[in-house]
Design an enzyme around this catalytic site. Structure first.
Site, PDB file in Angstrom:
ATOM      1  N   ASP A 120       7.963   1.679  -0.959  1.00 55.78           N
ATOM      2  CA  ASP A 120       7.408   2.941  -1.436  1.00 55.78           C
ATOM      3  C   ASP A 120       8.481   3.771  -2.124  1.00 55.78           C
ATOM      4  OD1 ASP A 120       5.760   1.950   0.923  1.00 55.78           O
ATOM      5  OD2 ASP A 120       4.456   3.524   0.169  1.00 55.78           O
ATOM      6  N   GLY A 128       0.515   1.291   0.538  1.00 51.87           N
ATOM      7  CA  GLY A 128      -0.310   0.111   0.726  1.00 51.87           C
ATOM      8  C   GLY A 128      -1.679   0.495   1.268  1.00 51.87           C
ATOM      9  N   SER A 129      -2.684  -0.341   1.025  1.00 54.38           N
ATOM     10  CA  SER A 129      -3.997  -0.101   1.614  1.00 54.38           C
ATOM     11  C   SER A 129      -4.018  -0.618   3.051  1.00 54.38           C
ATOM     12  CB  SER A 129      -5.071  -0.784   0.770  1.00 54.38           C
ATOM     13  OG  SER A 129      -5.163  -0.157  -0.485  1.00 54.38           O
ATOM     14  N   GLY A 130      -5.115  -0.358   3.745  1.00 51.32           N
ATOM     15  CA  GLY A 130      -5.231  -0.795   5.128  1.00 51.32           C
ATOM     16  C   GLY A 130      -4.968   0.311   6.124  1.00 51.32           C
ATOM     17  N   HIS A 131      -4.703   1.530   5.619  1.00 50.90           N
ATOM     18  CA  HIS A 131      -4.425   2.675   6.500  1.00 50.90           C
ATOM     19  C   HIS A 131      -5.540   3.712   6.434  1.00 50.90           C
ATOM     20  CE1 HIS A 131      -0.512   0.857   6.612  1.00 50.90           C
ATOM     21  NE2 HIS A 131      -0.251   1.150   5.364  1.00 50.90           N
ATOM     22  N   HIS A 172       2.081  -1.289   9.836  1.00 53.88           N
ATOM     23  CA  HIS A 172       1.914  -2.469   8.984  1.00 53.88           C
ATOM     24  C   HIS A 172       1.832  -3.749   9.791  1.00 53.88           C
ATOM     25  CE1 HIS A 172       3.813   0.566   6.388  1.00 53.88           C
ATOM     26  NE2 HIS A 172       2.999   0.095   5.498  1.00 53.88           N
ATOM     27  N   LYS A 175       6.070   7.914   1.904  1.00 49.07           N
ATOM     28  CA  LYS A 175       6.417   7.459   3.249  1.00 49.07           C
ATOM     29  C   LYS A 175       7.687   6.618   3.157  1.00 49.07           C
ATOM     30  CE  LYS A 175       2.416   5.446   4.347  1.00 49.07           C
ATOM     31  NZ  LYS A 175       1.895   5.406   2.963  1.00 49.07           N
TER      32      LYS A 175
END
Ligand SMILES: Nc1ncnc2c1ncn2[C@@H]1O[C@H](COP(=O)(O)OP(=O)(O)O)[C@@H](O)[C@H]1O
Ligand SMILES: Nc1ncnc2c1ncn2[C@@H]1O[C@H](COP(=O)(O)OP(=O)(O)O)[C@@H](O)[C@H]1O
Ligand SMILES: [Mg+2]
Ligand SMILES: [Mg+2]
Ligand SMILES: [Mg+2]
Ligand SMILES: [Mg+2]
Lengths: 210, 330, 330, 210
Positions: free
Chosen positions: B109, B53-56, B218, B104
């Site tokens: 995932d 996911g994005s945001g990391h 998250h 991960k």
């Protein structure tokens, strides 16, 4: 039940998910990562567009396209799970153009099987399986007993709603919510909630058909 | 919600465009949201693919480049990418020596990478997957989805990337990736929640002096809510959790990682405490990273990752790397 | 206030200890709060000293090392250091070729560096001061203390540091520092205020959709309060202010800088917009930095700095640098 | 006025600044960077310790040590400005052990001169000068007219307080507050406020002496 009924089911899902998007996200915020509503909305919006663009010719093809599109567009845990479920259901229907209750029950069993094979969740783990398993088995039983479509679908939705409700008191053993341990108790599972919406849309689509 | 974005639905696409524009040595497959090394595929080099996911950020796109990843797939915010993206990335970096998927440990995932590996296999590309699961805040048992993959991902990508750059085989690159994971433990703390662009309000609420212990990346709530204390005491809590699970000894690699909204000044304060703890427990901080490497949007907080080094791991850590997020030796 | 600190009064000291522990190539004069290159003084190399209030990390301590600063003095949070610190730094890096003081234009920094230069002169150390004043949000007129020194400071330290590393004279190093400053303009925007550890609450309050345009780096309110808009529109506002003051042409170096609490993802979204603006106005973004380089504690927001390059400036920008905050080529 | 009076003045300043620390910081938060209270508290705490550790033998030495310590401990704009002011005042007193009103007036004029030489602020720029200039001139005039200590110091403090009050309506032209342009209007200048406290402490220390 013909192709139109299955198309209506899927577009009904898209509508109800859009309406319930924030609710599903709120459920996911409590015990997950606050994206379940957005995930499914993105997915079923894409599905509706795909069905529109190139209308499939059979009930099985509708569900297969739905499954493939969900896998390609949703991501997260729910994307492969729901995607596999719809693909398995579509495969189970084959290329028949008129689906009877027995075939529908078999398709739902196949969908559940796909989800459990992929995600390995059992009943009681606080996932969508806690809706799909009791609902499918209530539906199969009603069909086997020769109940009417309305009664069998009523049993399906009643079991689904009871299943979703029952996840509130469970501790999650699968998915993100499991990280919370005992803190996951007291919240409805978002995937269980969306599964109940999906099955209610099925009943509505079938009963609305002429 | 105040964010530097155009629209919640565009944030991933726009950020990837910015990353690619800022780093002309990277190539962007905009349709598939895949960031690729400009010189991929490299003949006979094992390709390294990760994603999530994005945001990391900078994870994963910021770790594409010489000596680290060959490609990274960006999902929506906090949502695993889909198999199509992973397949596109795998195809783009396959130089004939096979492709390593660094995954991960999250249900989404795992499932999506699994479907992608099947698709790659259909196309005759050899894929090996390594799962990262270093978060000691989660009990690894029948009662969970298993430990989450967090900070060790950065170390796995760096060290496996260095070995791949040396021309090692897929089996050897996968083995060193697994070794890094097995020798690593992490623990995270949130001082504030984070706000997803599509949601517009914080995922959970913390009162003025409350913090969450044992968070992931998250915005999930952690295992326990408690009261803010000194950096010294917080370091003790975090390091006790890590050292209880993996006794400290010898040379270690340590990351004090910010969750996105924490100033570097505070991360250095934490690092001083973490180092003191480790040296007080008979180990030595031989290498370190202090900064924002694997984040949770605008969350304030930090995580600590500790890896027990070997001579080989140290050598691979020190090898040159040239990515937007990590760079030395070149 | 939730911060990763031990006590408000210890935060600067503790953070410096962490910085020095994380980077063994640096030396810390803890008493004077001066971070020094481990190999200083370097015979016949011009020494570069900067410094200012803390809370802007990685500036300045994170820019000490090969090819950049020789020493940095850390004041209390947002408070200029005192002359004693600057003198200690100057003495520590004087290798006989004189010392350059890089001073951001704030009354406190100017006055304290001025007193320090007098003290250094008393000791026979040749000091030249260069003042950085690149913030176009402030009118440079009789009616202000003059433009603030903000983002261009990073560029001045990098480019002057590279020239000093080549063995240039104090006059030449000072000249290139001034040239970079003259060719640079910056503008900053705050989405939130920041909280000083010693104060414990935000310096100003912004409502849910309010932002401040034209802020500095000390949590001062800006020149104007307005409403949040898209990244595209914000980039237009910021870049109009810069381009009105310095018409854009040729190759430029651009920094999209986070104020400390802004995720990298959003900075990349901004960079894409800034680049589009610049290329749409006939110039070319030849080099860039995207990240947290000169911050305001935990403030969310960003600033843009644009420098018109010359061939020489580009060459010096590309020269190797090895500091905690900027590293390439080594 | 002997050494004890001057020592009492400085320790009184340390006390009142400690009490008013948050107030001064709040004034600085409105138009500056929220550190004026902390800066002066840090500085005068160090000064009090220095006076304690090695008590100076003359009024001039007290003020010189005060100024040197402020320069070494405060930083910011106010550190060099107040530091230079106290050093100049100390130098102006020389090594006399008993300071009369005329010498005190000359010392205050010297302090103001130091601040203006370093900071180049004029009256009306919304700085500490807007307190120190009118207060010093009121005091010098009263002393020249032969007024009593109590009256002259009363004039000093009245002018200081009026000066501080007058900064509220000014637009800042020096220091950080100048960046705000017209937005600096409507707030009292923090340096003006601290200067008024410092001068009030002088009056109190002198009048309290036996
Ligand atoms: N292993 C699993 N088996 C069945 N369902 C699962 C499993 N893991 C998660 N789920 C379902 O997925 C839902 C979460 O979906 P979503 O939020 O879209 O994905 P993610 O958890 O990756 O963010 C959960 O509420 C749960 O019902
Ligand atoms: N040029 C100047 N001349 C006189 N006084 C000044 C000048 N610049 C600033 N000041 C005074 O300094 C005060 C601010 O001090 P302080 O907050 O301690 O330093 P800084 O502004 O560096 O944070 C202002 O309120 C003002 O009275
Ligand atoms: Mg979710
Ligand atoms: Mg998710
Ligand atoms: Mg200050
Ligand atoms: Mg101030």
């Amino acid at each position: 039940m013909d192709t139109d009924v299955f198309r209506a089911w899927i577009t009904d899902i898209a509508t109800v998910i859009r309406e319930q998007r924030d609710h599903l996200t709120q459920l996911d915020a409590a015990i997950g990562d606050a994206d379940h509503g957005a995930n499914l909305d993105r997915g079923f919006t894409a599905v509706a567009a795909a069905l529109e663009a190139d209308p499939p010719a059979s009930p099985g093809a509708v569900l297969t396209l739905t499954g493939r599109t969900l896998i390609s567009k949703v991501g997260g845990a729910s994307g492969p799970l729901y995607g596999t479920a719809f693909r398995r259901a579509g495969k189970s229907l084959g290329d028949t153009s008129d689906v009877d209750l027995t075939a529908l029950a078999a398709a739902l069993e196949a969908a559940l099987g796909g989800i459990q094979q992929l995600g390995a969740a059992k009943e009681g783990d606080k996932t969508m399986v806690d809706v799909l398993a009791p609902a499918t088995s209530a539906f199969s039983k009603a069909v086997a007993e020769g109940q009417s479509a309305a009664d069998a679908l009523g049993a399906l939705v009643a079991a689904a709603q009871a299943g979703a409700e029952a996840t509130v008191s469970m501790q999650a053993l699968k998915g993100r919510a499991s990280y919370l341990g005992p803190r996951s108790v007291g919240h409805e599972d978002p995937g269980a909630a969306s599964s109940a919406l999906i099955l209610a849309a099925l009943r509505d689509a079938v009963l609305a058909s002429p | 919600m105040k964010k530097l974005i155009n629209a919640p639905d565009d944030v991933v696409t726009d950020a990837l465009a910015g990353l690619a524009a800022a780093h002309p040595s990277l190539r962007l497959d905009a349709e598939n949201k895949v960031v690729i090394r400009g010189d991929a595929p490299r003949p006979n080099k094992v390709g390294l693919v990760s994603g999530g996911g994005s945001g990391h950020e900078p994870l994963h796109g910021g770790f594409v480049g010489y000596g680290m990843l060959d490609a990274a797939c960006a999902g929506e915010v906090f949502t695993s990418p889909v198999p199509d993206q992973m397949l596109a990335a795998t195809q783009a970096v396959n130089g004939g020596a096979g492709v390593l998927h660094i995954v991960k440990n999250y249900t989404g995932d795992i499932l999506n990478f699994q479907l992608a590996a099947e698709l790659a296999d259909d196309e005759g590309i050899e894929v090996v997957s390594v799962v990262v699961n270093d978060d000691v805040a989660v009990q690894d048992s029948l009662y969970t989805a298993g430990r989450r993959g967090v900070g060790a991902t950065v170390f796995v990508e760096k060290i496996a990337g260095a070995l791949a750059e040396e021309g090692a085989s897929l089996a050897d690159v996968a083995a060193v990736a697994r070794e890094v994971n097995e020798r690593s433990r992490s623990f995270g703390v949130a001082l504030t929640s984070c706000t997803l662009p599509a949601v517009g309000k914080p995922s959970f609420e913390l009162a003025e002096s409350e913090i969450e212990l044992g968070i992931g990346i998250h915005g999930e709530p952690g295992r326990e809510r408690t009261t803010i204390t000194t950096a010294h005491n917080l370091a003790g809590t975090v390091m006790d959790a890590i050292a209880d699970d993996m006794p400290l000894s010898g040379d270690v690699l340590v990351m004090v990682n910010g969750m996105g909204g924490t100033p570097l000044m505070e991360l250095y304060v934490m690092f001083a405490e973490v180092q003191r703890y480790i040296e007080g427990h008979g180990a030595r901080v031989a290498r370190n990273l202090v900064g924002n490497y694997i984040t949770s949007l605008d969350m304030q907080g930090f995580s600590v990752t500790v890896t027990q080094l070997t001579d080989t791991l140290t050598r691979l850590w020190d090898a040159p790397v040239d990515t937007p997020g990590l760079r030395w030796g070149r």
